[in-house]
Write a protein that holds these residues in place. Structure first.
Motif, short mmCIF file in Angstrom:
data_model
loop_
_atom_site.label_atom_id
_atom_site.label_comp_id
_atom_site.label_asym_id
_atom_site.label_seq_id
_atom_site.Cartn_x
_atom_site.Cartn_y
_atom_site.Cartn_z
N UNK A 166 0.64 -1.07 0.09
CA UNK A 166 0.01 0.08 -0.01
C UNK A 166 0.76 1.13 -0.02
N UNK A 167 1.86 1.39 0.82
CA UNK A 167 2.68 2.26 0.72
C UNK A 167 3.46 2.51 -0.63
N UNK A 168 3.81 1.57 -1.42
CA UNK A 168 4.36 1.76 -2.60
C UNK A 168 3.35 2.14 -3.54
N UNK A 169 2.14 1.82 -3.58
CA UNK A 169 0.97 1.95 -4.36
C UNK A 169 0.75 3.68 -4.20
N UNK A 170 0.40 4.15 -3.05
CA UNK A 170 0.23 5.54 -2.42
C UNK A 170 1.45 6.25 -3.15
N UNK A 171 2.88 5.80 -2.72
CA UNK A 171 3.85 6.74 -3.39
C UNK A 171 3.67 6.94 -5.12
N UNK A 172 3.27 6.03 -5.89
CA UNK A 172 3.15 6.02 -7.26
C UNK A 172 2.04 6.95 -7.44
N UNK A 173 0.92 6.89 -6.55
CA UNK A 173 -0.11 7.51 -6.99
C UNK A 173 -0.02 9.19 -6.46
N UNK A 174 0.75 9.29 -5.77
CA UNK A 174 1.28 10.75 -5.25
C UNK A 174 2.16 11.48 -6.56
N UNK A 175 3.03 10.69 -7.05
CA UNK A 175 3.66 11.16 -8.07
C UNK A 175 3.16 11.42 -9.39
N UNK A 176 2.12 10.57 -9.57
CA UNK A 176 1.27 10.84 -10.73
C UNK A 176 0.05 11.68 -10.59
N UNK A 177 -0.06 12.05 -9.36
CA UNK A 177 -1.15 13.13 -9.02
C UNK A 177 -2.56 12.62 -8.74
N UNK A 178 -2.69 11.37 -8.60
CA UNK A 178 -3.81 10.68 -8.32
C UNK A 178 -4.33 10.80 -6.86
N UNK A 179 -3.22 10.82 -5.91
CA UNK A 179 -3.66 10.68 -4.39
C UNK A 179 -3.29 12.24 -3.92
N UNK A 180 -4.00 12.63 -3.21
CA UNK A 180 -3.66 13.81 -2.55
C UNK A 180 -3.39 13.81 -1.17
N UNK A 181 -3.86 13.01 -0.37
CA UNK A 181 -3.34 12.57 0.99
C UNK A 181 -2.10 12.03 1.37
N UNK A 182 -1.14 12.98 1.69
CA UNK A 182 0.21 12.58 1.79
C UNK A 182 0.27 11.77 3.19
N UNK A 183 -0.66 12.01 4.17
CA UNK A 183 -0.55 11.63 5.75
C UNK A 183 -0.73 9.78 5.55
N UNK A 184 -1.39 9.36 4.57
CA UNK A 184 -1.72 8.00 4.54
C UNK A 184 -0.38 7.28 4.43
N UNK A 185 0.83 7.64 3.88
CA UNK A 185 2.09 7.23 3.82
C UNK A 185 2.39 7.19 5.27
N UNK A 186 2.43 8.08 5.99
CA UNK A 186 2.87 8.09 7.38
C UNK A 186 2.33 7.07 8.00
N UNK A 187 0.72 7.03 8.02
CA UNK A 187 0.11 5.96 9.04
C UNK A 187 0.54 4.65 8.63
N UNK A 188 0.63 4.51 7.16
CA UNK A 188 1.24 3.02 6.83
C UNK A 188 2.34 2.83 7.44
N UNK A 189 3.50 3.48 7.41
CA UNK A 189 4.64 3.39 7.96
C UNK A 189 4.73 3.00 9.27
N UNK A 190 3.77 3.62 10.05
CA UNK A 190 3.67 3.65 11.31
C UNK A 190 3.29 2.09 11.62
N UNK A 191 2.33 1.44 11.08
CA UNK A 191 1.83 0.10 11.22
C UNK A 191 2.92 -0.82 10.77
#
Length: 66
Positions: free
Chosen positions: A24-49
């Motif tokens: 999920x972290x990998x997918x969210x990073x790709x989504x952020x780079x391509x501009x599909x995702x706007x919520x940066x905090x998701x990565x932080x939450x998933x890294x904490x898990x």
């Protein structure tokens, strides 16, 4: 997922959570780079898990050795 929920799971379940969270972290990073995702905090939450799961795995493996 909360830390107390992780504590109650078996080692195999924790490893499964770890693998899915890493994906999920990998997918969210790709989504952020391509501009599909706007919520940066998701990565932080998933890294904490991920960190919590790794901590629990280490604790359980040390407890098994004793």
């Amino acid at each position: 997922m909360k830390f107390t929920e992780l504590k109650e799971q078996s080692t195999q379940d924790i490893e499964r959570v770890l693998a899915t969270s890493r994906d999920e972290v990998r997918q969210t990073r790709f989504a952020l780079v391509t501009g599909q995702a706007k919520n940066v905090r998701d990565i932080r939450k998933k890294r904490k898990i991920i960190a919590q799961a790794l901590t629990l795995l280490t604790q359980k493996r040390k407890a098994e050795k004793k």
